[in-house]
Design an enzyme around this catalytic site. Structure first.
Site, PDB file in Angstrom:
ATOM      1  CG  HIS A 269      16.162  11.098 -66.423  1.00 53.37           C
ATOM      2  ND1 HIS A 269      16.416  10.607 -67.685  1.00 53.37           N
ATOM      3  CD2 HIS A 269      16.537  12.411 -66.462  1.00 53.37           C
ATOM      4  CE1 HIS A 269      16.911  11.565 -68.441  1.00 53.37           C
ATOM      5  NE2 HIS A 269      17.006  12.665 -67.713  1.00 53.37           N
TER       6      HIS A 269
ATOM      7  CB  CYS B 121      17.850   8.604 -69.704  1.00 56.13           C
ATOM      8  SG  CYS B 121      17.110   7.403 -68.548  1.00 56.13           S
TER       9      CYS B 121
ATOM     10  CG  ASP C 222      19.174  14.925 -69.312  1.00 56.70           C
ATOM     11  OD1 ASP C 222      19.349  13.978 -70.113  1.00 56.70           O
ATOM     12  OD2 ASP C 222      18.168  15.017 -68.588  1.00 56.70           O
TER      13      ASP C 222
ATOM     14  NE  ARG D  77      25.984   7.816 -88.735  1.00 57.99           N
ATOM     15  CZ  ARG D  77      26.840   8.746 -88.353  1.00 57.99           C
ATOM     16  NH1 ARG D  77      28.054   8.402 -87.980  1.00 57.99           N
ATOM     17  NH2 ARG D  77      26.495  10.023 -88.333  1.00 57.99           N
TER      18      ARG D  77
ATOM     19  CD  GLU E 169      16.585   4.744 -81.084  1.00 51.92           C
ATOM     20  OE1 GLU E 169      15.750   3.901 -80.698  1.00 51.92           O
ATOM     21  OE2 GLU E 169      17.617   4.462 -81.703  1.00 51.92           O
TER      22      GLU E 169
END
Length: 291
Positions: free
Chosen positions: A106, A67, A121, A62, A37
């Site tokens: 990434h 990435c 990943d 939490r 997210e």
């Protein structure tokens, strides 16, 4: 920072000896519990790459992340568990524009275990639920799709016939039985080792550039045991896989109001934001350079 608290956060219990079984189980638990997210960007915050900040956000609060956050903290966890971890840089092929992002687009990790290299990943969204072997070019079938690597010189392409790439589970079966399936490039990378600091400029880019998915769209997605659930803008998308080959993949879309979104985030993803979210779903501007 506490390794046991991190393992509890992802619902992992059992051996922590650095074996392939441990790596697979920890990877899968992470995929099923930590959402991919970018809600910090769309609720008045700024993403940081400091490990302590990431631990506080993902383990204590939490939350999830993109990435640089999720794979950044996950690579720390694997190192603490005794795995040999190498940070790699990838460039993602946008499913919206069809073009690749800039270098360091990434953050991914490679684990070397008894001479065998595995791509890990947990911070890509619709990717493999288990580590992928870098020692084969053959298709690797998993519950949420089929993946394979393709080499072009020193560049390795990760391709998928996974999740949204097909309408039935028959495509997943065909990949291992010689059937015809359609492959889609997800991202490309090399095996050159990188450092965490190498990604700081691109982490800022993804928070400010109209060519970035993360700047243009508020999103949150989580792998489920038999599907995936995704929030984006004012929509909630649910994908459900059948447990039987040949049965259709069921996809539903629910329109959301501003007032409904916080409840959906809490109910479906376990996320409670400290600041108000500004939903966003704008078109992405293709980057001016060809990568």
């Amino acid at each position: 920072m506490d390794v046991q608290a991190y393992l509890h956060r992802i619902g992992y219990s059992g051996s922590v000896v650095p074996t392939l079984e441990t790596l697979q189980r920890v990877h899968r638990c992470h995929m099923l519990t930590v959402p991919f997210e970018n809600l910090t960007i769309h609720s008045g915050g700024k993403v940081q790459m400091d490990i302590c900040w990431l631990y506080e956000k993902i383990v204590v609060q939490r939350r999830g992340g993109f990435c640089y956050e999720i794979n950044g903290l996950f690579s720390w966890l694997l190192t603490q568990l005794g795995f040999q971890v190498t940070v790699l840089a990838a460039q993602v092929r946008s499913r919206f524009t069809g073009v690749y992002g800039p270098p360091f687009d990434h953050f991914i990790a490679m684990v070397t275990l008894e001479g065998h290299r595995w791509l890990c990943d947990v911070g890509f969204g619709a990717c493999s639920e288990l580590p992928l072997s870098l020692e084969t070019l053959s298709p690797q079938k998993q519950a949420n799709g089929v993946f394979r690597f393709k080499h072009q010189g020193d560049t390795i392409f990760l391709e998928s016939s996974a999740e949204a790439q097909g309408d039935t589970q028959e495509g997943l079966k065909g990949a291992t039985l010689g059937g015809q399936i359609t492959w889609t490039e997800l991202y490309k990378f090399t095996l050159q080792p990188r450092q965490r600091e190498d990604f700081r400029t691109m982490c800022q880019y993804h928070q400010t550039s109209p060519s970035s998915l993360f700047y243009c769209k508020s999103l949150c997605t989580l792998l489920l045991p038999h599907g995936r659930i995704t929030y984006m803008g004012h929509k909630l998308l649910t994908t459900t896989y059948s447990t039987e080959d040949g049965c259709p993949v069921v996809k539903t879309t629910q329109e959301l109001t501003d007032d409904e979104i916080p409840h959906i985030l809490k109910e479906k993803f376990g996320i409670e934001l400290s600041s108000s979210l500004i939903p966003k779903d704008e078109d992405i501007v293709p980057p001016s350079a060809n990568y």
